[in-house]
Enzyme design. Structure first.
Site, PDB file in Angstrom:
ATOM      1  N   ASP A 172     -11.283  -3.323   1.497  1.00 33.19           N
ATOM      2  CA  ASP A 172     -11.523  -4.224   0.371  1.00 33.19           C
ATOM      3  C   ASP A 172     -10.404  -5.263   0.321  1.00 33.19           C
ATOM      4  O   ASP A 172      -9.282  -5.004   0.790  1.00 33.19           O
ATOM      5  CB  ASP A 172     -11.576  -3.449  -0.945  1.00 33.19           C
ATOM      6  CG  ASP A 172     -11.981  -4.341  -2.108  1.00 33.19           C
ATOM      7  OD1 ASP A 172     -13.097  -4.885  -2.074  1.00 33.19           O
ATOM      8  OD2 ASP A 172     -11.183  -4.519  -3.045  1.00 33.19           O
TER       9      ASP A 172
ATOM     10  N   GLU B  62      -8.623  -8.587  -2.201  1.00 31.05           N
ATOM     11  CA  GLU B  62      -8.566  -9.413  -3.405  1.00 31.05           C
ATOM     12  C   GLU B  62      -8.144 -10.803  -2.959  1.00 31.05           C
ATOM     13  O   GLU B  62      -7.381 -10.951  -1.987  1.00 31.05           O
ATOM     14  CB  GLU B  62      -7.578  -8.855  -4.427  1.00 31.05           C
ATOM     15  CG  GLU B  62      -7.941  -7.483  -4.980  1.00 31.05           C
ATOM     16  CD  GLU B  62      -9.258  -7.436  -5.715  1.00 31.05           C
ATOM     17  OE1 GLU B  62      -9.684  -8.495  -6.237  1.00 31.05           O
ATOM     18  OE2 GLU B  62      -9.871  -6.354  -5.772  1.00 31.05           O
TER      19      GLU B  62
ATOM     20  N   HIS C  58      -8.205  -9.451 -10.914  1.00 29.39           N
ATOM     21  CA  HIS C  58      -7.271  -8.581 -10.195  1.00 29.39           C
ATOM     22  C   HIS C  58      -5.914  -8.419 -10.885  1.00 29.39           C
ATOM     23  O   HIS C  58      -5.194  -7.452 -10.608  1.00 29.39           O
ATOM     24  CB  HIS C  58      -7.076  -9.050  -8.757  1.00 29.39           C
ATOM     25  CG  HIS C  58      -6.649 -10.475  -8.597  1.00 29.39           C
ATOM     26  ND1 HIS C  58      -5.455 -10.967  -9.062  1.00 29.39           N
ATOM     27  CD2 HIS C  58      -7.269 -11.528  -7.970  1.00 29.39           C
ATOM     28  CE1 HIS C  58      -5.339 -12.243  -8.761  1.00 29.39           C
ATOM     29  NE2 HIS C  58      -6.424 -12.624  -8.097  1.00 29.39           N
TER      30      HIS C  58
ATOM     31  N   HIS D 267      -9.441  -4.831 -10.852  1.00 32.24           N
ATOM     32  CA  HIS D 267      -9.741  -4.671  -9.435  1.00 32.24           C
ATOM     33  C   HIS D 267      -8.437  -4.571  -8.644  1.00 32.24           C
ATOM     34  O   HIS D 267      -7.495  -5.316  -8.890  1.00 32.24           O
ATOM     35  CB  HIS D 267     -10.549  -5.868  -8.922  1.00 32.24           C
ATOM     36  CG  HIS D 267     -11.960  -5.897  -9.406  1.00 32.24           C
ATOM     37  ND1 HIS D 267     -13.034  -5.880  -8.554  1.00 32.24           N
ATOM     38  CD2 HIS D 267     -12.470  -5.920 -10.662  1.00 32.24           C
ATOM     39  CE1 HIS D 267     -14.153  -5.914  -9.272  1.00 32.24           C
ATOM     40  NE2 HIS D 267     -13.826  -5.938 -10.554  1.00 32.24           N
TER      41      HIS D 267
ATOM     42  N   ASP E 237     -10.064   0.205  -4.997  1.00 34.87           N
ATOM     43  CA  ASP E 237     -11.487  -0.044  -4.776  1.00 34.87           C
ATOM     44  C   ASP E 237     -11.946   0.533  -3.442  1.00 34.87           C
ATOM     45  O   ASP E 237     -13.072   1.033  -3.325  1.00 34.87           O
ATOM     46  CB  ASP E 237     -11.777  -1.545  -4.831  1.00 34.87           C
ATOM     47  CG  ASP E 237     -11.740  -2.086  -6.261  1.00 34.87           C
ATOM     48  OD1 ASP E 237     -11.502  -1.292  -7.187  1.00 34.87           O
ATOM     49  OD2 ASP E 237     -11.947  -3.293  -6.446  1.00 34.87           O
TER      50      ASP E 237
END
Length: 234
Positions: free
Chosen positions: A7, A9, A57, A152, A157
């Site tokens: 994942d 960001e 985030h 997040h 995640d």
């Protein structure tokens, strides 16, 4: 094959318009179990995050100022991902950002490094047509504990997605690292004579039959009429 749940960001929504990766989280699976061999990077994107991205985030521009640029961690990341299957929720988004970062340092796209990219969002849409299939929605549906997710974060995640992926692919209910301890083998298990059990026949009621037909119709619609059971004689 090694599987890496990944994942990212980012500073915003468009790599092509100048947004960059600020965090990468990777969780390794072997034989569908967590190994603990994970990777986590914070990155200096060389630009500020959009206000809306910050709300998602919560990673401040100030925090990222002393973090390495993508070029500094690229070799370590690519070595880690080499020949693995990469599992990403909404893969086109993350892959577009990874490819842009690699392009900017003169490297080939991610597909030249990994064995396969699997989009868990597409898997979820096929399994649950017409329903919400965000990571939070899947955690709720598949009973994966996401109570610690207020913002997040790439590594958190990725850890949640690893558990969700195992559930989506009909594996064990939750992921636990093997940390020694005794395990039972087939020879240790007691033998049970199943012929002594009388199993009741449970017949679906009208509401259950109607719900089942609705689910089949939803799947049939989502697959554009390609479902096998409609073509098989009753």
């Amino acid at each position: 094959m090694r599987q890496i749940v990944l994942d990212t960001e980012t500073t915003g929504l468009s790599a092509e318009n100048g947004d960059r990766i600020i965090e990468i989280g990777c969780v390794e699976l072997m034989a569908r179990k967590l190994t603990g061999n994970n990777k986590h990077f914070y990155l200096n994107p060389g630009r500020d995050s959009h206000e809306d991205a910050l709300k998602v985030h919560g990673i401040s521009n100030e925090f990222l100022k002393d973090k390495p640029k993508f070029a500094a961690i690229a070799d370590e990341l690519l070595d880690y991902l080499q020949d693995a299957e990469i599992i990403i929720h909404n893969a086109p988004f993350d892959v577009s950002f990874l490819n842009k970062e690699l392009e900017l340092i003169g490297r080939q796209g991610i597909k030249h490094c990994v064995a396969k990219v699997t989009d868990s969002l597409m898997m979820a849409k096929e399994m649950f047509p017409g329903k919400r299939n965000s990571l939070d929605a899947l955690c709720d549906r598949l009973e994966v504990d996401n109570s610690g997710r207020t913002l997040h974060g790439a590594l958190l995640d990725a850890e949640l997605l690893a558990d969700v992926y195992i559930n989506l692919t009909r594996g064990q209910n939750s992921l636990m690292m093997d940390v020694g301890g005794a395990t039972q083998t087939g020879e240790d298990l007691p033998v049970v004579d199943l012929s002594k059990f009388e199993l009741p026949l449970l017949v679906a009621n009208e509401q259950e039959i109607a719900d089942h037909e609705k689910l089949l119709a939803d799947i049939d619609k989502a697959s554009k009429g390609k479902t096998v059971w409609r073509a098989v004689p009753a």
